[in-house]
Design an enzyme around this catalytic site. Structure first.
Site, short mmCIF file in Angstrom:
data_model
loop_
_atom_site.label_atom_id
_atom_site.label_comp_id
_atom_site.label_asym_id
_atom_site.label_seq_id
_atom_site.Cartn_x
_atom_site.Cartn_y
_atom_site.Cartn_z
N MET A 78 4.05 83.87 60.78
CA MET A 78 5.46 84.25 60.77
C MET A 78 5.92 84.80 62.13
O MET A 78 5.10 85.08 63.00
CB MET A 78 5.70 85.30 59.69
CG MET A 78 5.46 84.80 58.27
SD MET A 78 5.74 86.07 57.01
CE MET A 78 7.52 86.28 57.12
N ASP A 237 3.29 82.58 55.92
CA ASP A 237 1.91 82.52 55.46
C ASP A 237 1.61 83.48 54.30
O ASP A 237 0.88 83.14 53.37
CB ASP A 237 0.92 82.74 56.60
CG ASP A 237 1.21 83.99 57.44
OD1 ASP A 237 2.13 84.77 57.10
OD2 ASP A 237 0.52 84.17 58.45
#
Length: 490
Positions: A78, A237
């Protein structure tokens, strides 16, 4: 039909091929380099993500019935900043989630703009890893590059763009940019104005299980699959890992022991921690979640084993650890600074309590325990909000260690459930692709059908009591060192 989940991680991309039933057919992985140009900086070349993903897809599909592939989706690291020019070329290396260069920009956002305004606009405050302060850093330090920006993307979304030709992101990943109105699931015009960017620079936002396009014909031909294969938005994720472990629905919890460490708490209702010690993000299942994120988790153990001790035999090192709850050595796992709950990019890894009788095993144990104690810091914030966490699931590379799982269960003093497949984001990505293709009506239905538990690590009352005493000492170390960390950073 078959579905592909792509986990675009920090050190490697993992690709997973799954049947609609949830059976995993094949997994492959491709590594790529990470660059640290200056202390605290962390960058990667987005072209490496694409080339290694394409090579991985070819190996993944080799020997399989390619006509069965229906969808591809993602879980991705991210917060990273991928900036594209008007020709869709990458302007500069991507600035990653664990990059700490944006201290001044975060101070500006948190202190000048104000945490209350940020929280009102986005449900979060600024952390050095977030995307918005990275954009401000480009504006302040690389104006010539900032002037070229045509699109701002996140890592997995760059990969989706290269596969589909469409600019997209999903609600969970967008939540970590500080450009996103989490409550209303849309871009914040106020934050765009504050950071001097145009809303047109940001991609269209989708729910994680929605189709963003189909595979480009030339890539479909190269891979030997249909050009009707759906490219699905995917998730950050941690949200993808939560889907992959079945952490959906109100009050479910998952711990990820990957490069970073997270405590992920799913919720049907939107909520914000008033001190913003935990992140308030949108979940990939269409709801919300709170998340505590530590920047270095399993990476602490990798650093200790690979770079300091000089061994790859992690299991052998852990065999010598026998006196749990009695270690006199403590370790602060802040090798890249820290996010939750301290939000301190100047924090650093620290051993304390060393004596002449300290052993190699004591220090290895301290690393494992330090990560577990830091995870508990986020649990304590959640508990202070009245959230009852009865048990948790666990995934990530660190979750392969029986000893580490035992330490976590006893430090947190709750049962730790072990999913049958510990593939995390790649599994979650494949499940999101299956939902988009109609294999399951909802993400929750997919999770209930596919995710199975194989074991539970129960806390032991006597050991949990010992760790309670150790944790109360651990939590005093960072406050004692905080001012020193700031002085050392100057």
């Amino acid at each position: 039909m078959n579905y592909i989940g792509i986990d675009l991680g920090t050190s490697a991309v993992k690709l997973l091929l799954m049947e609609g039933s949830g059976k995993i057919l094949k997994i492959v992985s491709r590594e790529y380099p990470i660059c640290f140009p200056k202390p605290g900086w962390s960058e990667q070349n987005p072209y490496d993500w694409f080339t290694q993903s394409m090579d991985g897809l070819k190996e993944l599909l080799d020997g399989t019935d390619r006509s069965l592939v229906a969808g591809i989706s993602f879980g991705g690291q991210m917060h990273g900043l991928v900036a594209l020019d008007d020709k869709d070329e990458v302007i500069r290396p991507a600035i990653l989630w664990n990059d700490g260069r944006t201290t001044k920009e975060c101070d500006y956002l948190n202190q000048v703009i104000g945490k209350e305004r940020l929280s009102a606009y986005t449900a979060n405050i600024s952390f050095t890893g977030f995307t918005a302060p990275k954009v401000l850093w480009m504006k302040n330090n690389e104006p010539e590059n900032f002037a070229k920006i045509h699109k701002i993307m996140l890592p997995k979304d760059y990969l989706a763009f290269r596969l589909s030709g469409n600019y997209s992101t999903d609600v969970s990943d967008a939540s970590g940019t500080l450009f996103f109105d989490v409550k209303n699931r849309c871009w914040s015009e106020e934050m765009c104005e504050i950071c001097s960017i145009k809303t047109s620079w940001l991609p269209k936002v989708y729910e994680s299980y929605e189709e963003v396009g189909t595979l480009l014909p030339e890539l479909a031909k190269e891979l030997g699959v249909s050009d009707q294969v759906k490219i699905v938005a995917g998730a950050g994720d941690n949200a993808a890992a939560a889907v992959g472990t079945g952490t959906v629905g109100d009050g479910a919890c998952n711990i990820s022991l990957g490069t970073s460490g997270t405590v992920f708490i799913s919720s049907d209702k939107f909520g914000v921690d008033e001190n913003n010690a935990l992140h308030s993000f949108d979940h990939a299942d269409g709801s919300y979640h709170l998340m505590g994120c530590m920047l270095s988790a399993a990476s602490c153990n990798k650093w200790w084993m690979d770079d300091i001790i000089g061994t790859k035999d992690y299991g052998a090192e852990q065999e010598n650890i026998t006196k749990l709850g009695e270690n006199h050595v403590f370790f602060l796992p802040y090798l890249m600074g820290e996010r939750s709950p301290h939000n301190d990019p100047n924090a650093r890894g620290t051993f304390i309590g060393l004596t002449m009788d300290t052993t190699r095993a004591d220090m290895t144990q301290a690393v494992l325990e330090g990560v577990a104690f830091a995870l508990r810091d986020s649990f304590e914030v959640a508990r202070s909000l009245g959230i009852h966490i009865a048990r948790t699931r666990i995934c990530g590379g660190g979750a392969k260690s029986p000893l580490w799982k035992k330490i976590v269960a006893n430090v947190l003093n709750i049962p730790v459930d072990i999913p049958e497949n510990e593939q995390g984001p790649s599994m979650g990505g494949a499940m999101l692709a299956a939902v988009a293709c109609g294999e399951y009506p909802t993400v929750r239905d997919a999770a209930e059908t596919i995710v199975k538990l194989t074991d539970t690590v129960e806390p032991e009352p006597e050991l949990a009591a010992k760790y309670e005493e150790r944790y109360q000492k651990f939590r005093k170390i960072y406050p004692a060192c905080r001012d020193l960390f700031l002085e050392l950073a100057k």
